[in-house]
Design an enzyme around this catalytic site. Structure first.
Site, PDB file in Angstrom:
ATOM      1  N   THR A 183       0.812  -1.234  -0.101  1.00  0.00           N
ATOM      2  CA  THR A 183      -0.109  -0.194   0.244  1.00  0.00           C
ATOM      3  C   THR A 183       0.824   1.113  -0.013  1.00  0.00           C
ATOM      4  OG1 THR A 183      -1.337  -1.397   1.297  1.00  0.00           O
ATOM      5  CG2 THR A 183      -2.104   0.823   1.342  1.00  0.00           C
ATOM      6  N   THR A 234      -0.354   0.436   6.373  1.00  0.00           N
ATOM      7  CA  THR A 234       0.011  -0.589   5.423  1.00  0.00           C
ATOM      8  C   THR A 234       0.675  -1.831   6.030  1.00  0.00           C
ATOM      9  OG1 THR A 234       2.004  -0.787   3.666  1.00  0.00           O
ATOM     10  CG2 THR A 234       2.322   0.610   5.523  1.00  0.00           C
TER      11      THR A 234
END
Length: 323
Positions: A183, A234
């Site tokens: 991410t 993330t």
């Protein structure tokens, strides 16, 4: 899709806040071949977001601009360069959130959209909903004039996908080996004291069709509230979802922890409770910020008071004074 920025207007007598932008390019075992490009990419995104803030733009404008920069960079698993699912297709997820009003927009499992973060913002601003998925999100994108992108898959990702035959076995194996990236995200504080977050991803290579991780889920992949701060997460999505990581970090901050201890305590809890690893960028409503991770590496960068901070490896913090 062109961006329209809204300048923030300060009430007379109200002190001007020092603006802050923090970005990340994903927490995983970033290979040496991508290290330089990953650092360059997050620095470019931080500069882009900082320029918006210096121009009088809002926090929500800044995080959108920063994440679009990362989505456009094929180094990262978002937009151009996203990883492929088990059928060799791109499926993208994103969220954006305004800490002043708690307005939120998100999209999941979208295809052929170069900048999902901007589509998420459109969901926030032009619909009565928080999230649209797959076909519905694509229909909405077409209706508001967002162009279709057919060039999201890079040659490197297609090659890597062909060489990896199955979804990685075990959380630790994936995020501690150089098998796929993760991410991107940004958090910002504008001159009025408003915070915002944005997160965008292509997910995990060889995921099942329709799999959605933490990134577009409010409170997991991101959260922003002027009363506490903003977070973008993330890492292993299923683990982040189980502990609602973004909201957990802000809970610790509401209990009195500063940004770094709040992030570290939450990531440690996720590791102990569900054996998940990952990272987060955190920004308080007063400008205290952090970039923490439990994976081998995470590319990150921040700008505050014309000082650029950035890093890749644990405990790394390089600085450059901006001209």
């Amino acid at each position: 899709m062109s961006l329209s920025f809204t300048k923030v207007h300060r009430a007379k007598g109200r002190p001007r806040m020092k603006t802050v932008i923090v970005v990340h390019g994903g927490a995983w075992a970033i290979p040496d071949m991508l290290a330089e490009a990953s650092v360059a990419g997050v620095k470019n995104a931080a500069w882009a977001g900082d320029a918006v803030l210096k121009n009088g733009g809002s926090a929500i404008d800044a995080v959108e601009k920063a994440v679009r920069s990362l989505e456009d960079d094929p180094t990262f698993d978002a937009g151009h360069g996203a990883v492929l699912n088990i059928d060799g297709e791109v499926e993208l997820d994103s969220i954006i959130m305004d800490g002043q009003t708690l307005a939120t927009g998100a999209v999941a499992s979208v295809r052929n959209i170069a900048n999902p973060v901007s589509l998420a913002r459109a969901v926030m601003e032009k619909t009565d909903h928080v999230m649209l998925t797959d076909r519905g999100a694509s229909m909405f994108a077409e209706r508001i004039g967002i162009p279709v992108a057919d060039d999201l898959v890079t040659e490197l990702e297609r090659k890597d996908w062909e060489q990896s035959s199955s979804y990685p076995v075990g959380v630790e194996k994936f995020f501690n080996t150089q098998r796929g990236h993760d991410t991107v995200g940004a958090v910002a504080l504008d001159s009025l004291g408003n915070v915002a977050c944005a997160t965008s991803t292509g997910g995990i290579r060889n995921k099942m069709v329709g799999r959605v991780g933490d990134s577009p889920i409010i409170g997991s992949g991101g959260y922003a509230d002027n009363r506490s701060g903003a977070v973008s997460c993330t890492g292993h999505g299923e683990s982040i979802l189980k502990v609602t990581l973004a909201r957990l970090i802000l809970f610790h901050m509401e209990q009195g922890k500063s940004a770094t201890p709040a992030a570290e305590a939450s990531l440690q809890y996720m590791g102990e409770r569900v054996k998940g690893c990952g990272g987060a960028i955190v920004l308080s409503s007063t400008g205290d910020w952090a970039a923490s991770f439990t994976t081998p590496r995470m590319a990150w960068a921040s700008i505050k008071e014309d000082v650029l901070h950035y890093g890749l490896n644990p405990k790394e913090d390089f600085t450059e004074r901006l001209k």
